[in-house]
Design a protein around this motif. Structure first.
Motif, short mmCIF file in Angstrom:
data_model
loop_
_atom_site.label_atom_id
_atom_site.label_comp_id
_atom_site.label_asym_id
_atom_site.label_seq_id
_atom_site.Cartn_x
_atom_site.Cartn_y
_atom_site.Cartn_z
N SER A 25 3.10 6.93 6.47
CA SER A 25 3.88 7.75 5.55
C SER A 25 4.60 6.85 4.54
N GLU A 27 7.10 6.90 0.95
CA GLU A 27 7.95 7.69 0.07
C GLU A 27 8.65 6.76 -0.91
N ASN A 41 10.75 1.67 -2.57
CA ASN A 41 9.77 2.09 -1.58
C ASN A 41 10.56 2.26 -0.28
N SER A 43 9.78 3.51 2.54
CA SER A 43 9.07 3.23 3.79
C SER A 43 9.12 1.76 4.15
N TYR A 84 1.12 1.44 -3.92
CA TYR A 84 0.66 2.41 -2.93
C TYR A 84 -0.76 2.12 -2.45
N HIS A 116 12.00 12.09 -5.75
CA HIS A 116 11.24 11.60 -4.60
C HIS A 116 9.75 11.82 -4.86
N THR A 118 6.09 11.28 -2.61
CA THR A 118 5.46 10.86 -1.36
C THR A 118 4.03 10.39 -1.60
N GLU A 120 1.46 11.51 -0.04
CA GLU A 120 0.62 12.70 -0.10
C GLU A 120 0.59 13.29 -1.51
N GLU A 121 1.74 13.25 -2.19
CA GLU A 121 1.79 13.77 -3.56
C GLU A 121 1.02 12.88 -4.52
#
Length: 228
Positions: A25, A27, A41, A43, A84, A116, A118, A120-121
């Motif tokens: 994950s 973010e 970052n 994470s 990323y 924010h 993520t 996934e986004e």
């Protein structure tokens, strides 16, 4: 990379994104401290800086920005994709499309006055990008009359030349007394800032005027030989 633009589809970008998708994950968060843009970052508990992405494209060495389609947001788009996916080719080829559909829309809102984003986004956005894959910020191809770090960019209403390693553009359009060639820089501004210009009569050598502005761009960036 040969510097030429190639057409891609969302399926191509989606395949590249999925192949490099991170399993953990991730973010990112952006906010301002004393007016300065800060991106973390979360994470990895690290601050994201332009340094690494500047090796790929040099739009905004002074820092990141967001909320509009300018040079600061372009640098952030490249930096986020590079961080990323950890893939220079994906970051280099897709950061303009990512800037246009994601970074330009970010706003520092809510009680925390931050945005924010993520992992996934990011993956979802990359799956929708249908822009040209670019080797330069706005695509373009080499010109036999210009140095290798300059490209001719296709525009329906005017001729544009773009420097690959710096945020410099030469725009050629019709002026009052003939052709008007303008050297400009986007920087973190909403609109490009003119740096120099040439007015060329209708029967004069337009290419020579463009080459003169190319030389002027080099002089603005590169110090004279022997100077630091």
């Amino acid at each position: 990379m040969n510097g030429n633009a190639r057409r891609t589809t969302s399926n191509v970008v989606q395949t590249e994104a999925l192949a490099n998708r991170r399993d953990d994950s991730v973010e990112y968060v952006g906010f301002r401290i004393d007016g300065q843009a800060v991106v973390l970052n979360l994470s990895e508990h690290q601050r994201l800086t332009p340094d690494r992405s500047l090796d790929l494209v040099n739009h905004s060495p002074t820092g990141f920005e967001w909320g509009y389609a300018g040079s600061g947001p372009a640098q952030l788009a490249c930096g986020l994709l590079l961080d990323y996916y950890n893939d220079a080719q994906i970051a280099r080829e897709h950061y303009i499309g990512f800037r246009n559909c994601v970074i330009s829309q970010l706003e520092c809102d809510g009680p925390a006055a931050c945005w924010h984003l993520t992992g996934e986004e990011i993956d979802a956005a990359m799956a929708t990008i249908t822009d040209d894959v670019v080797a330069l910020p706005d695509g373009g191809g080499p010109s036999p009359s210009l140095p290798e770090n300059w490209r001719t960019v296709t525009r329906p209403d005017r001729r544009v030349f773009q420097r690959a390693d710096r945020d410099h553009y030469i725009v050629l359009g019709e002026g009052t007394d003939g052709w008007l060639a303008v050297l400009c820089s986007q920087g973190d501004r909403a609109y490009p800032a003119p740096l120099a210009s040439r007015t060329v009569s209708g029967d004069a050598d337009v290419d020579r005027a463009v080459r003169a502005l190319v030389d002027e761009s080099n002089d603005l960036i590169e110090p004279p030989e022997g100077e630091c």
